[in-house]
Design an enzyme around this catalytic site. Structure first.
Site, PDB file in Angstrom:
ATOM      1  N   GLU A   1     -36.449 -11.450 -14.856  1.00 36.23           N
ATOM      2  CA  GLU A   1     -37.074 -10.484 -13.955  1.00 36.23           C
ATOM      3  C   GLU A   1     -36.068  -9.714 -13.107  1.00 36.23           C
ATOM      4  O   GLU A   1     -36.425  -8.711 -12.484  1.00 36.23           O
ATOM      5  CB  GLU A   1     -38.078 -11.204 -13.049  1.00 36.23           C
ATOM      6  CG  GLU A   1     -39.322 -11.672 -13.799  1.00 36.23           C
ATOM      7  CD  GLU A   1     -40.267 -12.490 -12.933  1.00 36.23           C
ATOM      8  OE1 GLU A   1     -39.849 -12.921 -11.840  1.00 36.23           O
ATOM      9  OE2 GLU A   1     -41.415 -12.703 -13.358  1.00 36.23           O
TER      10      GLU A   1
ATOM     11  N   GLU B   1     -33.661 -32.433 -24.206  1.00 38.67           N
ATOM     12  CA  GLU B   1     -33.136 -32.652 -22.856  1.00 38.67           C
ATOM     13  C   GLU B   1     -32.261 -33.906 -22.762  1.00 38.67           C
ATOM     14  O   GLU B   1     -31.577 -34.116 -21.757  1.00 38.67           O
ATOM     15  CB  GLU B   1     -34.275 -32.758 -21.846  1.00 38.67           C
ATOM     16  CG  GLU B   1     -35.109 -34.016 -21.951  1.00 38.67           C
ATOM     17  CD  GLU B   1     -36.095 -34.129 -20.798  1.00 38.67           C
ATOM     18  OE1 GLU B   1     -36.058 -35.171 -20.117  1.00 38.67           O
ATOM     19  OE2 GLU B   1     -36.889 -33.194 -20.584  1.00 38.67           O
TER      20      GLU B   1
END
Length: 318
Positions: free
Chosen positions: A81, A112
């Site tokens: 953004e 992960e």
């Protein structure tokens, strides 16, 4: 004292399946209301990291977010953004997630848990000591994130972290740890809820502060936003009209579209006024507002002299 995962403690609520829809919503909302207060307590930690990131980026560095699962996705959202909102180049703020692009929309099993992969993923972007790397891990125990931060520290790269448990392993691997302790989740262990909300709030605070420090906001306006749709063109036109006292909407819109941003359009008017005032027709002087120096000066280290026009700092680059 042994490390304790508060975020995974049993919920304050029992038998959720017996609640009405209204009761579920009210109780979730009640828990969410505690998040801003937890973030407020962490502001001193957030301030230190935001200042460190701003300093590095003003010197030509980049900001990296690295995480897994929800934490990784939140980093990618925040990074993606920044270009449309503030007009900065893609690649200035970078989000990395364990498991790669596939993990943005689908869970990638055991991604992960690889402690070495995080650093390998950073190397794909040529991370260096000019940059800042922020690890995001609600539990504070994600090996992918911890491994990446530890390798960064070995190489003198500034590190930060955002977690929701106190004194976590990820905090130990960060120069500037942020710990927002929101307590047990409404659904036990579902850290996409309060923990995710807390992380999003902190990311908003960091990126917004950094962009303001880089000069990408003037007054309270997104003067560098990308004009990617009619709504933003209209908003930008009205912004420009207000800023330069131009009453004609169509002329302001034409100028905005010509230069591509409110800032560049307004600066073009100031530069014309300056040239008329000085009588100069020389093309050997190029004017940039101070916030543009990050993208011009460090790639083109020429002599910079500052001038002030209507209380706004400009750099004359020869």
């Amino acid at each position: 004292m042994a490390f304790e995962k508060i975020s995974e403690q049993s919920s304050n609520y029992r038998h959720l399946e017996k609640m009405t829809v209204g009761e579920i919503l009210i109780n979730i909302n009640r828990e969410d209301q505690t998040v801003p207060a937890a973030v407020e307590k962490a502001i001193p930690q957030i301030e230190k990291l935001a200042e460190a990131a701003s300093d590095k980026m003003l010197m030509g560095g980049r900001l990296f977010y690295i995480g897994a699962g929800t934490s990784g996705r939140l980093g990618i959202v925040d990074a993606s953004e920044c270009p449309p909102t503030y007009g900065v180049p893609y690649g200035l703020v970078i989000g990395i997630i364990a498991g790669g692009e596939k993990a943005i929309t689908s869970a990638v099993e055991f991604a992960e848990d690889d402690k070495e992969q995080g650093w390998k993923d950073l190397l794909q972007h040529n991370v260096c000591d000019k940059d800042v790397v922020i690890g995001i891990a609600a539990s504070g125990t994600t090996p992918y994130v911890i491994g990446a931060l530890e390798e960064c520290q070995k190489r003198g790269i500034i590190t930060g972290s955002i977690s929701c448990n106190p004194d976590s392993p990820v905090s130990a691997a960060a120069d500037f740890p942020i710990e927002v302790v929101v307590g047990p989740e409404f659904v036990t262990g579902s850290t996409r809820m309060k923990s995710g909300t807390a992380q999003k709030l902190v990311l908003n605070m960091i990126s917004t502060t950094v962009m303001i420090q880089l000069g990408r906001v003037e007054d309270n306006k997104m003067v560098n936003m990308q004009l990617t749709n009619d709504k933003l063109v209209d908003r930008g036109t009205k912004m420009l009209m207000e800023r330069v006292k131009m009453p004609d909407y169509e002329k302001a819109k034409e100028l905005l579209l010509k230069y591509g941003s409110v800032k560049k359009a307004a600066d073009s008017i100031y530069i014309v006024c300056l040239n008329k005032r000085s009588g100069s027709k020389s093309s050997t002087y190029h004017f940039f507002c101070c916030s543009e120096l990050h993208y011009n000066y460090y790639n083109n280290p020429l002599r910079v002299v500052y001038h002030y026009i209507n209380n706004r700092a400009f750099a004359v680059i020869r």
